[in-house]
Scaffold this active site. Structure first.
Site, PDB file in Angstrom:
ATOM      1  N   MET A  62      16.401  -2.388  32.385  1.00 36.01           N
ATOM      2  CA  MET A  62      15.565  -2.327  33.583  1.00 36.01           C
ATOM      3  C   MET A  62      14.376  -1.406  33.376  1.00 36.01           C
ATOM      4  SD  MET A  62      15.154  -3.638  36.550  1.00 36.01           S
ATOM      5  CE  MET A  62      16.653  -4.217  37.348  1.00 36.01           C
ATOM      6  N   PHE A  83      35.783  33.267  34.071  1.00 36.94           N
ATOM      7  CA  PHE A  83      35.821  32.132  33.160  1.00 36.94           C
ATOM      8  C   PHE A  83      36.051  30.836  33.931  1.00 36.94           C
ATOM      9  CE2 PHE A  83      38.391  29.312  30.345  1.00 36.94           C
ATOM     10  CZ  PHE A  83      37.391  29.019  29.426  1.00 36.94           C
ATOM     11  N   GLN A  84      35.214  29.876  33.697  1.00 33.54           N
ATOM     12  CA  GLN A  84      35.244  28.558  34.342  1.00 33.54           C
ATOM     13  C   GLN A  84      35.180  28.657  35.861  1.00 33.54           C
ATOM     14  OE1 GLN A  84      38.517  26.230  32.654  1.00 33.54           O
ATOM     15  NE2 GLN A  84      37.157  25.507  31.021  1.00 33.54           N
ATOM     16  N   GLU A 140      36.264  13.796  33.428  1.00 30.92           N
ATOM     17  CA  GLU A 140      36.439  13.887  34.878  1.00 30.92           C
ATOM     18  C   GLU A 140      35.538  12.924  35.648  1.00 30.92           C
ATOM     19  OE1 GLU A 140      37.671  17.916  33.202  1.00 30.92           O
ATOM     20  OE2 GLU A 140      35.948  16.559  32.935  1.00 30.92           O
ATOM     21  N   LYS A 187      43.756  29.445  42.337  1.00 31.97           N
ATOM     22  CA  LYS A 187      44.978  29.416  41.520  1.00 31.97           C
ATOM     23  C   LYS A 187      46.090  30.245  42.152  1.00 31.97           C
ATOM     24  CE  LYS A 187      46.499  29.460  36.714  1.00 31.97           C
ATOM     25  NZ  LYS A 187      46.070  29.631  35.293  1.00 31.97           N
TER      26      LYS A 187
END
Length: 600
Positions: free
Chosen positions: A496, A131-132, A69, A181
């Site tokens: 760097m 969940f999630q 993502e 959802k």
């Protein structure tokens, strides 16, 4: 920037006619179509799954399935930065949404117009640690222009339309739309255009005339003026207007890291990039000016050094569309809030009037600046270890590709060298993570840029450290026929960080060796890795082979090309103003004079 609905997209029924009944998920897809969106980057998951079903049937939207993502977010940034359009990224709830946060924060820092659409758990489960589940609205609130939580399907078109309005107007930036959802699954009449209200959101675009006149008068009277150009000029699409003002006034121009390409490098009034790794003329022009005209710039620490000691004798005209930026770090004598495109037109006209009453003369200023250009040309020394010079490699990429190319850099030494040694002649040709400094930006940003500008050559100039963070998007490029070119500036280290350790930590190189390019062991072997993804892969270890590899890459358009340029780990980014000190460093520069001498 304003909302732009593609004319080719079929319109919904007129008001008064029967509105079609759509699921909330279908309303998401239809809203994007009607807003003129043609490309989106995303990765499905449970909470956003309803959207992916109607998305499959859309003939207007090209969905590009990323491998992470974060890649979707950076691709949306690259798409927006290369084209000026609004980029779109889609992710599911929980970790899918949180994986977008780095890219969202990056877009916020660099004023990139982007809309992130995320799925959320059922509204009845919110707050239960489902969940999630993650409070992505709360998480992103500090790094977005606005974050919407939609629990009602009827609100989806309005939320998405409002998100595009906010992202693309005023100071551009990211907006998040989080949709539960159950809202995606519910069926409601779809009405377009939707009605929405944005209380308090009233971007000021037209500047106050008296402030324009005051700025013009200061500019006409100044003996040591500088046009200090920031990325806002590019976001405003005001490069042509900047060129007109610069040539009208004759004032020197400096372009920040985010503004590279806003003003042509080849123009005689351009002094280069200011700041920590800026050119000596650009840095000292700001430091010794009697007037700074800051155009879409934010006086960030990488430009000012120690802010209290920055440009001590200068009056400041500060132009920005975001009033919060004006006088945030340096108090403006003339603050101007407005759209830079309009302000530059008005300021040019006002200056012409003011110049009739005085005779502006900055010839002595130019004599001094030209002397600095002669004394301190931008250059580099050849490495003493026999390995290639990274500056040479990057300069050849720019020379062989030309100004019509797009160059997306990662973060670190290679980013600074790409900003210094590629000549930028047009806006939207240089993409990088300026404010956030996000490693892993380059490959997915180049991917997004190539989708937006398929007829241009697009390079990802990356480091061996950055490349390992997001190289999985090469699979996305291969499968979707996105033939970017990737130049890995492989110094086998976190370059760097290693440079700072060399300069400020007595050469104690703690945990900066990556073992990617030097010696017999390469972990990973970038050529084998790229070939495993289906790319054309080349390794270059000698300068005499550089041009041929670049030309092969430019001639290959049926797949991505990855070139592993094995370069010296000892190469340094010069000039360098140490953090937290004044930009008055003529003596510092003189002490490092060999570092500025261009080798033949």
């Amino acid at each position: 920037m304003s909302l732009d609905t593609a004319a080719a997209v079929p319109r919904p029924p007129a008001r008064g006619a029967s509105a079609p009944v759509l699921t909330g998920a279908a309303a998401v897809v239809r809203s994007l179509e009607l807003l003129g969106v043609t490309d989106v980057f995303g990765l499905p998951g449970g909470a956003i799954l309803p959207v992916y079903d109607p998305l499959m049937d859309s003939t207007e939207l090209r969905h590009i399935l990323v491998r992470h993502e974060q890649g979707a977010g950076h691709a949306a940034e690259g798409y927006a930065s290369a084209s000026g359009k609004i980029g779109v990224a889609i992710a599911t709830s929980g970790p899918g949404a949180t994986n977008l946060v780095t890219a969202i924060a990056d877009a916020y820092m660099d004023s990139v117009p982007m809309v992130a659409i995320t799925g959320q758990v059922f509204s009845t489960l919110m707050g239960t640690d489902a969940f999630q589940e993650a409070d992505i609205v709360g998480i992103t609130m500090p790094v977005t222009k606005h974050s919407f939580l939609v629990k009602d399907a009827a609100e989806i078109p309005g939320a998405i339309a409002a998100a595009f309005e906010i992202a693309g107007t005023g100071r551009p930036g990211p907006v998040l739309v989080d949709i539960t959802k159950d809202a995606q699954q519910a069926e409601v009449p779809f009405v377009w255009p939707p009605r929405y209200d944005l209380p308090g959101y009233r971007p000021v675009t037209k500047a106050h005339g008296k402030q324009i006149q005051a700025a013009a008068q200061l500019l006409a009277n100044a003996k040591k003026p500088v046009l200090y150009v920031g990325g806002g000029v590019i976001r405003a699409g005001a490069s042509a207007e900047l060129l007109t003002l610069a040539e009208t006034t004759g004032a020197p121009v400096v372009t920040t890291l985010m503004a590279r390409g806003a003003f042509p490098d080849s123009h005689p009034q351009h002094l280069g990039m200011p700041g920590m790794h800026g050119t000596v003329p650009a840095v000292l022009a700001l430091q010794e000016a009697d007037l700074l005209v800051a155009l879409g710039a934010r006086f960030d620490d990488r430009v000012t050094g120690k802010a209290a000691l920055f440009a001590p004798n200068a009056q400041v005209v500060h132009v920005d569309i975001d009033p919060a930026e004006i006088s945030k770090i340096r108090t403006a004598d003339v603050p101007i809030v407005g759209d830079l495109l309009d302000v530059l037109v008005d300021l040019d006209a006002a200056y012409r009037g003011a110049a009739e009453d005085v005779t502006p003369d900055i010839s002595e200023w130019w004599s001094y600046l030209d002397g600095l250009r002669d004394e301190f040309p931008l250059g580099y020394t050849q490495p003493s270890d026999g390995l290639m010079s990274p500056q040479y490699v990057i300069s050849r990429i720019g020379e062989l590709t030309g100004p019509e190319g797009i160059y997306a850099a990662g973060v670190g030494q290679h980013q600074m060298w790409a900003a210094q040694f590629i000549k930028y002649e047009r806006p939207n040709s240089w993409l990088n993570s300026g404010g956030a400094g996000t490693m892993g930006y380059s490959v997915p940003a180049a991917m997004g840029a190539k989708v937006a500008e398929p007829d241009r050559q697009v390079w990802a100039i990356d480091g061996d450290g950055c490349f390992q963070m997001t190289n999985q998007e090469l699979a996305t490029c291969v499968i979707n026929n996105i033939p970017i070119k990737v130049a890995i500036i492989n110094n086998s280290s976190l370059g760097m960080v290693r440079q700072w350790q060399t300069l400020f930590y007595d050469g104690r190189h703690s945990n900066t060796d990556l073992n990617t390019g030097h010696g017999t062991i390469r972990i990973p072997d970038f050529v084998k890795l790229a070939e495993a993804y289906g790319c054309l892969a080349i390794r270059v270890e000698k300068e005499e082979d550089v041009d041929a590899a670049i030309q092969t890459a430019l001639a290959t358009n049926d797949r991505p090309v990855v070139i592993d340029f094995v370069v010296s780990a000892d190469a340094m980014v010069w000039p360098m103003v140490p953090q937290g000190v004044s930009n008055s460093y003529v003596q510092y520069a003189r002490d490092h004079a060999p570092s500025f001498d261009q080798e033949d």
